[in-house]
Every structure is written in C-alpha cells, then in structure tokens.
Scaffold this motif. Structure first.
Motif, PDB file in Angstrom:
ATOM      1  N   LEU A   1      43.222 -44.955  -5.528  1.00 44.04           N
ATOM      2  CA  LEU A   1      43.399 -44.535  -6.980  1.00 44.04           C
ATOM      3  C   LEU A   1      43.737 -42.935  -6.990  1.00 44.04           C
ATOM      4  CD1 LEU A   1      41.093 -46.911  -8.877  1.00 44.04           C
ATOM      5  CD2 LEU A   1      43.568 -47.171  -8.647  1.00 44.04           C
ATOM      6  N   ALA A   2      43.006 -42.117  -6.353  1.00 43.04           N
ATOM      7  CA  ALA A   2      43.341 -40.758  -6.532  1.00 43.04           C
ATOM      8  C   ALA A   2      44.374 -40.365  -6.008  1.00 43.04           C
ATOM      9  CB  ALA A   2      41.937 -40.020  -5.966  1.00 43.04           C
ATOM     10  N   ALA A   3      45.017 -40.895  -4.753  1.00 42.27           N
ATOM     11  CA  ALA A   3      46.065 -40.563  -4.575  1.00 42.27           C
ATOM     12  C   ALA A   3      47.269 -40.834  -5.289  1.00 42.27           C
ATOM     13  CB  ALA A   3      46.447 -41.270  -3.100  1.00 42.27           C
ATOM     14  N   ARG A   4      47.060 -41.802  -5.902  1.00 41.45           N
ATOM     15  CA  ARG A   4      48.111 -42.561  -6.909  1.00 41.45           C
ATOM     16  C   ARG A   4      48.074 -41.672  -8.075  1.00 41.45           C
ATOM     17  NH1 ARG A   4      47.628 -48.667  -8.769  1.00 41.45           N
ATOM     18  NH2 ARG A   4      47.420 -48.929  -6.618  1.00 41.45           N
ATOM     19  N   ARG A   5      46.983 -41.190  -8.564  1.00 39.88           N
ATOM     20  CA  ARG A   5      46.996 -40.658  -9.892  1.00 39.88           C
ATOM     21  C   ARG A   5      47.462 -39.110  -9.428  1.00 39.88           C
ATOM     22  NH1 ARG A   5      43.740 -36.239 -11.683  1.00 39.88           N
ATOM     23  NH2 ARG A   5      43.123 -36.318 -14.135  1.00 39.88           N
ATOM     24  N   ALA A   6      47.315 -38.473  -8.127  1.00 40.96           N
ATOM     25  CA  ALA A   6      47.833 -37.338  -7.890  1.00 40.96           C
ATOM     26  C   ALA A   6      49.572 -37.211  -8.146  1.00 40.96           C
ATOM     27  CB  ALA A   6      47.714 -36.853  -6.527  1.00 40.96           C
ATOM     28  N   VAL A   7      50.205 -38.578  -7.531  1.00 37.77           N
ATOM     29  CA  VAL A   7      51.534 -38.637  -7.884  1.00 37.77           C
ATOM     30  C   VAL A   7      52.029 -38.739  -9.074  1.00 37.77           C
ATOM     31  CG1 VAL A   7      53.311 -40.120  -6.890  1.00 37.77           C
ATOM     32  CG2 VAL A   7      51.646 -39.805  -5.492  1.00 37.77           C
ATOM     33  N   LEU A   8      51.240 -39.613  -9.806  1.00 40.22           N
ATOM     34  CA  LEU A   8      51.675 -39.557 -11.266  1.00 40.22           C
ATOM     35  C   LEU A   8      51.611 -38.270 -12.068  1.00 40.22           C
ATOM     36  CD1 LEU A   8      49.903 -43.022 -12.337  1.00 40.22           C
ATOM     37  CD2 LEU A   8      52.196 -42.534 -12.085  1.00 40.22           C
ATOM     38  N   THR A   9      50.398 -37.461 -11.688  1.00 36.11           N
ATOM     39  CA  THR A   9      50.253 -36.278 -12.263  1.00 36.11           C
ATOM     40  C   THR A   9      51.669 -35.463 -11.971  1.00 36.11           C
ATOM     41  OG1 THR A   9      47.907 -36.438 -12.275  1.00 36.11           O
ATOM     42  CG2 THR A   9      49.094 -34.191 -12.650  1.00 36.11           C
ATOM     43  N   ALA A  10      52.048 -35.405 -10.569  1.00 33.62           N
ATOM     44  CA  ALA A  10      53.029 -34.349 -10.053  1.00 33.62           C
ATOM     45  C   ALA A  10      54.339 -34.946 -10.770  1.00 33.62           C
ATOM     46  CB  ALA A  10      53.281 -34.672  -8.657  1.00 33.62           C
TER      47      ALA A  10
ATOM     48  N   ALA B   1      58.438 -33.896 -14.846  1.00 33.90           N
ATOM     49  CA  ALA B   1      59.300 -34.538 -16.071  1.00 33.90           C
ATOM     50  C   ALA B   1      59.124 -33.670 -17.218  1.00 33.90           C
ATOM     51  CB  ALA B   1      59.066 -35.773 -16.237  1.00 33.90           C
ATOM     52  N   ALA B   2      57.743 -33.076 -17.480  1.00 32.87           N
ATOM     53  CA  ALA B   2      57.544 -32.148 -18.511  1.00 32.87           C
ATOM     54  C   ALA B   2      58.252 -30.921 -18.871  1.00 32.87           C
ATOM     55  CB  ALA B   2      55.933 -32.059 -18.720  1.00 32.87           C
ATOM     56  N   HIS B   3      58.589 -30.271 -17.387  1.00 37.30           N
ATOM     57  CA  HIS B   3      59.192 -29.091 -17.183  1.00 37.30           C
ATOM     58  C   HIS B   3      60.571 -29.113 -16.979  1.00 37.30           C
ATOM     59  CE1 HIS B   3      55.626 -26.542 -17.566  1.00 37.30           C
ATOM     60  NE2 HIS B   3      55.038 -27.496 -16.818  1.00 37.30           N
TER      61      HIS B   3
ATOM     62  N   ASP C   1      50.893 -31.418 -19.248  1.00 37.97           N
ATOM     63  CA  ASP C   1      50.155 -32.429 -18.588  1.00 37.97           C
ATOM     64  C   ASP C   1      48.843 -32.753 -19.037  1.00 37.97           C
ATOM     65  OD1 ASP C   1      49.110 -30.289 -17.592  1.00 37.97           O
ATOM     66  OD2 ASP C   1      48.977 -30.915 -15.498  1.00 37.97           O
ATOM     67  N   GLN C   2      48.409 -32.231 -20.210  1.00 38.19           N
ATOM     68  CA  GLN C   2      47.126 -32.568 -20.760  1.00 38.19           C
ATOM     69  C   GLN C   2      47.369 -32.710 -22.519  1.00 38.19           C
ATOM     70  OE1 GLN C   2      44.085 -29.721 -20.075  1.00 38.19           O
ATOM     71  NE2 GLN C   2      44.183 -29.919 -18.073  1.00 38.19           N
ATOM     72  N   ASP C   3      46.741 -33.794 -22.793  1.00 38.56           N
ATOM     73  CA  ASP C   3      46.917 -34.246 -24.292  1.00 38.56           C
ATOM     74  C   ASP C   3      46.019 -33.180 -25.125  1.00 38.56           C
ATOM     75  OD1 ASP C   3      48.349 -36.352 -23.838  1.00 38.56           O
ATOM     76  OD2 ASP C   3      46.667 -37.771 -23.777  1.00 38.56           O
ATOM     77  N   LEU C   4      46.301 -32.786 -26.372  1.00 39.33           N
ATOM     78  CA  LEU C   4      45.559 -32.249 -27.276  1.00 39.33           C
ATOM     79  C   LEU C   4      44.423 -33.195 -27.633  1.00 39.33           C
ATOM     80  CD1 LEU C   4      48.636 -30.566 -29.508  1.00 39.33           C
ATOM     81  CD2 LEU C   4      47.159 -29.578 -27.864  1.00 39.33           C
ATOM     82  N   PRO C   5      43.261 -32.346 -28.098  1.00 31.86           N
ATOM     83  CA  PRO C   5      42.047 -33.198 -28.414  1.00 31.86           C
ATOM     84  C   PRO C   5      42.653 -34.055 -29.721  1.00 31.86           C
ATOM     85  CG  PRO C   5      41.493 -30.820 -28.192  1.00 31.86           C
ATOM     86  CD  PRO C   5      43.102 -30.931 -27.926  1.00 31.86           C
ATOM     87  N   GLU C   6      41.787 -35.298 -29.677  1.00 35.40           N
ATOM     88  CA  GLU C   6      42.032 -36.258 -30.437  1.00 35.40           C
ATOM     89  C   GLU C   6      41.814 -35.676 -32.163  1.00 35.40           C
ATOM     90  OE1 GLU C   6      40.700 -40.768 -31.902  1.00 35.40           O
ATOM     91  OE2 GLU C   6      39.707 -39.753 -30.232  1.00 35.40           O
TER      92      GLU C   6
END
Length: 340
Positions: free
Chosen positions: A110-119, A124-126, A204-209
């Motif tokens: 799951l950590a490996a999958r999360r790293a790929v999604l974060t990348a 995409a964001a930039h 890559d981070q949401d603003l606080p709710e």
C-alpha cells in the motif's frame, strides 16, 4: 477434537450467537471449519456450552485483529488444552508472527501504491502551470491557491494587537529557509517587515477543513506572492528586510520559497516562541495553533507600526508599500522611531 467441554450444555445456536456477539451464520461457518464442535442431543439438535461461547468469542476477537478465521485454530487448541489465554501456547505466538508478516507485506504494498499516486498527483498538479493547485473540500473542485474565492469572511479587529506598537521585539532564534537561524532581537538597523501568516498550502495537500470559512485564514499564497512582486519597491521605500513567519517547518517553507521563487526568506516559529513573547493573536485549526494574519514594521528593534487585521491578503503588500512611502525615515539619519 477440541476438549475443555462442560459436562452440561443446554444452549441453542441462537443463544450462543447472541452471547458471543456474532451471527448464527458465523457460528455455522466456524462449525464447518471444525473450529467449534458442539455435542448432539438424542433428537439431533446441537447442544452448546460455555466452552463454545469462549471459543466463538476468541475467534471474533482474533478476527478483529486481522487474523483470518482459518488461522485461529492454534489459539482455540490452546484454550481447549486448559490454558487461561488463547495465546499462552507457542503455536499461537507463531500465529501472531504470521499475521504480522502478512500485514507488513500489505502495508509495504500500500505504501508503494501511495507513493506512485502521490507522484502522479504532484506531476498533474504542476503540469503546464506556474501556479500551485490543490483540492478544495468545500467547493469540490480544483482551486488556484493564488486566487481568493469570492465572499470570504472579513476578519474583525478584536483588539488583540493594540498592545504591540512601541514594544521591543524579544529574542527568538527562528530557523531560516536560507539556512541557520535569525535572531529577532538583532534584525539590524532600519526597518524590517515581518508578516505573520497561518499556513501556505501545497498542490498535494488539502487545506484544513472549513479553511475558507475562518475569517482571515485563506490567502497566504497571494499575500506571499504580493510581497514577492513588490519586494524591490519595498526595499526602495525603506524596508531593509522582509521576512515571512509561520509555524510550518523550515523544510516545508524552503519548498515554498523554491516553488514561489521568493527573493526573501521565510522563518519557522513552530513554538510559537515569538508569538508567545509578543502575545500575538493566534487561532486553532487542523489541530494546530496558527498565527492570525498580521504584519509588523520593526524599526531598530522596536515595533513601529502594526497591520491587523489584514484583509484582503492579496492587496496587503501594496498596503505596506503605501505606508512606507507615506512615512519615510528622517533625512537626518536619526534612528529613534516616531511616536506610534
């Protein structure tokens, strides 16, 4: 066959299921695996006892820990052998280790999958954009952090900064994005602009709710970009130094400096030490204590002027610039600040 059964039973499957906190279907499944083996009455009905209740309860507890039902047998055999706890036997300890190894493999995957999604998110964001983007929970749409949403609540002056003019800035050593630290009681001669902001978001981070609904919270990126764009003019108007200060870490702020191409450094005050020393207004959000947006003009170590509250943040650097131009330093070179 597991032992440990009471001499008398008298319990039907529905009562067993109720007492153990499971469904009748689950009990029948345990029986199909041979984990629970009730006695049979003369009429063929199953007859359960307290030992069965304990076995089913043990299966339920182990399943809650992530141990598959099929792997609970060593624990049940330990109870059947008369042990007080199902994990009092070596085979049960081996069952724990096996379950831990399984979880470790799943976590790593799951950590490996999360790293790929974060990348992918960062790419995409930039992509094809010089401005940061994030996901705004309130509007459920991509939101340019350099722009202010309409109808932001306007912060009111609650008097929390009235005591500041004329105070000497206390000593605090704040980590700088340029490396090392900056002593706030030794900023140097002349005027220094210190603008305090709650936090700057990243793609890559949401603003606080609920961030947009907090008066004065939203707008750190456009405020900082404003000080960036007016930096040369601020210097020409008499600001020897410009510092942005946040409770965010120096490493995080260094990324902000690089991404926004800031010509000045940001300072980290996670304590916040300086806020406590000056009794600056703060607020709580996302489980953190954050600075309320505020700007100090410090002259020779003494607070000469305060901007509070700050709104709108995207026009604040221009507001500071206009004040500096309207209040030039004396031509004779005197250093004592005017009466605040």
């Amino acid at each position: 066959m597991m032992s440990g059964r009471d001499s008398g039973g008298g319990m039907r499957i529905g009562e067993l299921a109720r007492r153990a906190g499971v469904s009748v279907k689950a009990v029948r499944y345990y029986e199909s695996l041979g984990l629970v083996t009730p006695a049979r009455l003369a009429n063929g009905y199953r007859d359960y006892d307290e030992h069965d209740v304990r076995l089913v309860g043990e299966i339920k507890s182990l399943s809650g820990l992530g141990i598959p039902v099929e792997r609970t047998r060593p624990f049940l055999e330990c109870l059947a052998a008369g042990r007080e706890h199902g994990d009092d036997c070596p085979a049960a300890l081996a069952g724990y280790r096996e379950a831990i190894d399984d979880l470790t493999r799943r976590i790593d995957a799951l950590a490996a999958r999360r790293a790929v999604l974060t990348a992918h998110l960062r790419e995409a964001a930039h992509r094809d954009s010089g401005t940061p983007w994030t996901y705004d929970e309130e509007s459920a749409m991509t939101d340019d952090l350099t722009q202010l949403p309409p109808d932001l609540p306007v912060p009111e002056d609650d008097g929390a900064a009235r005591h500041l003019p004329g105070l000497a800035v206390p000593r605090a050593e704040l980590a700088s994005t340029a490396g090392g630290t900056v002593r706030t009681d030794a900023l140097g001669p002349g005027r220094t602009v210190l603008y305090f902001f709650p936090l700057i978001g990243t793609p890559d981070q949401d603003l606080p709710e609920g961030w947009n609904s907090i008066p004065g919270a939203r707008g750190c990126t456009p405020e900082t970009c404003g000080f960036r764009d007016h930096h040369a003019e601020l210097r020409e108007a008499g600001a020897e130094r410009v510092f942005g200060i946040s409770v965010q870490s120096e490493g995080y702020l260094r990324g902000i400096v690089d991404r926004l191409r800031l010509p000045f450094v940001l300072l980290s005050d996670p304590g916040p030490v300086l806020a406590d020393g000056l009794r600056l207004p703060t607020f709580e959000a996302a489980g953190k204590r954050l600075f309320s947006r505020l700007t100090l003009i410090v002259r020779d170590g003494v607070i000469e002027h305060v901007f509070y509250p700050v709104f709108p943040p995207d026009a604040h650097a221009q507001q500071v610039l206009e004040w500096l131009r309207a209040n030039p330093l004396p031509a004779d070179g005197t250093t004592a600040p005017p009466h605040a």
